[in-house]
Design an enzyme around this catalytic site. Structure first.
Site: not given
Length: 383
Positions: A45, A345, A348
């Site tokens: 991600s 978040d 991340h």
């Protein structure tokens, strides 16, 4: 509210319009040594630019809704796990591209679009939640093995369109970016916490984990090399124990030393693996740059104000303690000073964090956060 597929497509088009309108210019510039012709992206991600938006199932991690993308041009939630651009974007920009190459799954339905993207700037296969193991978050991402399968398909179509000679030459000049392993370590750590094992048993489990992960990683690199990859940019695993989600396990919000130790051991093994592969693959050519995300994170957290951070522990978007007890959704709380937060978040980096990371990996003194060369030197290397 714009539907997530429309929003994601808008973000992809934003990059593709710039790329596709200058294919010939790009090829000429690359031939002149201005920059590599393309960048191919593999991993999780931290690099995903929207592949997960195309995966079915309620368990797939997606960043296709606000407040993701709040600082992306047009405030579009493209599928990047960021408030704006991510690490892949900033590395691509540093190398000379408008942004990260588009997600493979947005291109796969059209052979023409896929080949055009591959030739003019590259393709991203990265997927949120992905690991080296197929079993890591199984069914909810594109694991590394599947990403390689997609690349094989991409190359086949490039060969059909360009011929094997031209396709292999383009790939040899391109940069192959990797960032993977974090999710495998997270899953392992969670599983181990549920079992009451002795220190000796845990040590054996960790050794087995490293061996299996590095075997898979090595096989992936060697397969890409056999398919024509020659320039490899690798980002190691960062301070996993210092992300907001990990800090939640400590009453005072401290980093998890066990998770950081797990990441550090993996990074040491990764460095040894790459050095060994470089010696073996020297002919017909192989060069790499290993970026030390762990070391950069540690230095940043030791003196956060030096780079303008006022918060290195909490999530900017989320809810509850450290902003990490609730996900970043349209009803989440969002900080106003996003550039002063290390994390967007619960796991991340913020857009600014991604930018600073890319800057250090691209152009810092070799030996500081990259070895044996930095990403800029890798991109400009001629084999």
């Amino acid at each position: 509210m714009v539907g997530y597929r429309s929003a994601m497509a808008a973000g992809t088009v934003l990059c593709l319009l710039v790329v596709s309108s200058s294919v010939q210019v790009s090829m000429v510039a690359a031939a002149a040594g201005a920059r590599p012709p393309a960048m191919f992206v593999f991993g999780d991600s931290t690099l995903d630019v929207g592949n997960n938006n195309y995966l079915p199932g309620p368990g797939v991690p997606r960043a296709n809704q606000p407040f993701y993308g709040i600082d992306f041009p047009g405030a579009v939630a493209t599928g990047r796990f960021s408030n704006g651009y991510n690490i892949a974007d900033y590395l691509a920009k540093s190398i000379g591209f408008p942004c990260s190459p588009p997600p493979y799954l947005s291109l796969a339905p059209s052979t023409g679009r896929l080949v055009q993207a591959a030739v003019s700037g590259g393709v991203s296969y990265a997927s949120g939640g992905a690991g080296i193991f197929d079993s890591t978050n199984a069914g909810n991402n594109i694991p590394l093995s599947k990403q390689l399968e997609y690349f094989r398909s991409t190359k086949s179509q490039m060969v059909a369109k360009l011929g094997s000679g031209a396709a292999n030459l383009l790939l040899a000049k391109s940069v192959f970016l990797f960032s993977v392993g974090s999710n495998d370590l997270f899953v392992f750590a969670v599983a181990e916490q549920k079992q009451n094992k002795s220190a000796a048993e845990l040590k054996r489990d960790v050794a087995t984990l490293y061996a299996s992960l590095l075997s898979g990683y090595s096989a992936a690199v060697q397969e890409l090399h056999a398919l024509g990859a020659r320039k490899l940019a690798v980002i190691n695993v960062g301070l996993l124990g210092c992300v907001p989600a990990a800090r939640l396990n400590d009453a005072a919000g401290a980093c998890s030393g066990a998770l950081n130790q797990l990441a550090s051991g993996f990074d040491d093994a990764l460095a040894s693996m790459l050095a060994g592969l470089a010696a073996r693959l020297r002919r017909p050519g192989f060069v790499y740059s290993l970026a030390d995300y762990y070391g950069l994170s540690a230095a940043t957290f030791d003196d956060p104000r030096a780079v303008g951070y006022t918060d290195i522990a909490g999530a900017c978007c989320g809810g509850g303690r450290l902003g990490a007890e609730a996900p970043c959704l349209p009803n989440a709380t969002v900080c106003a000073n996003r550039d002063q937060h290390a994390f967007w978040d619960a796991v991340h980096p913020s857009q600014r964090g991604a930018m600073l990371t890319a800057q250090n990996f691209y152009d810092s003194r070799p030996g500081r956060y990259t070895a044996p060369i930095n990403f800029k030197q890798l991109a400009l290397t001629s084999l």
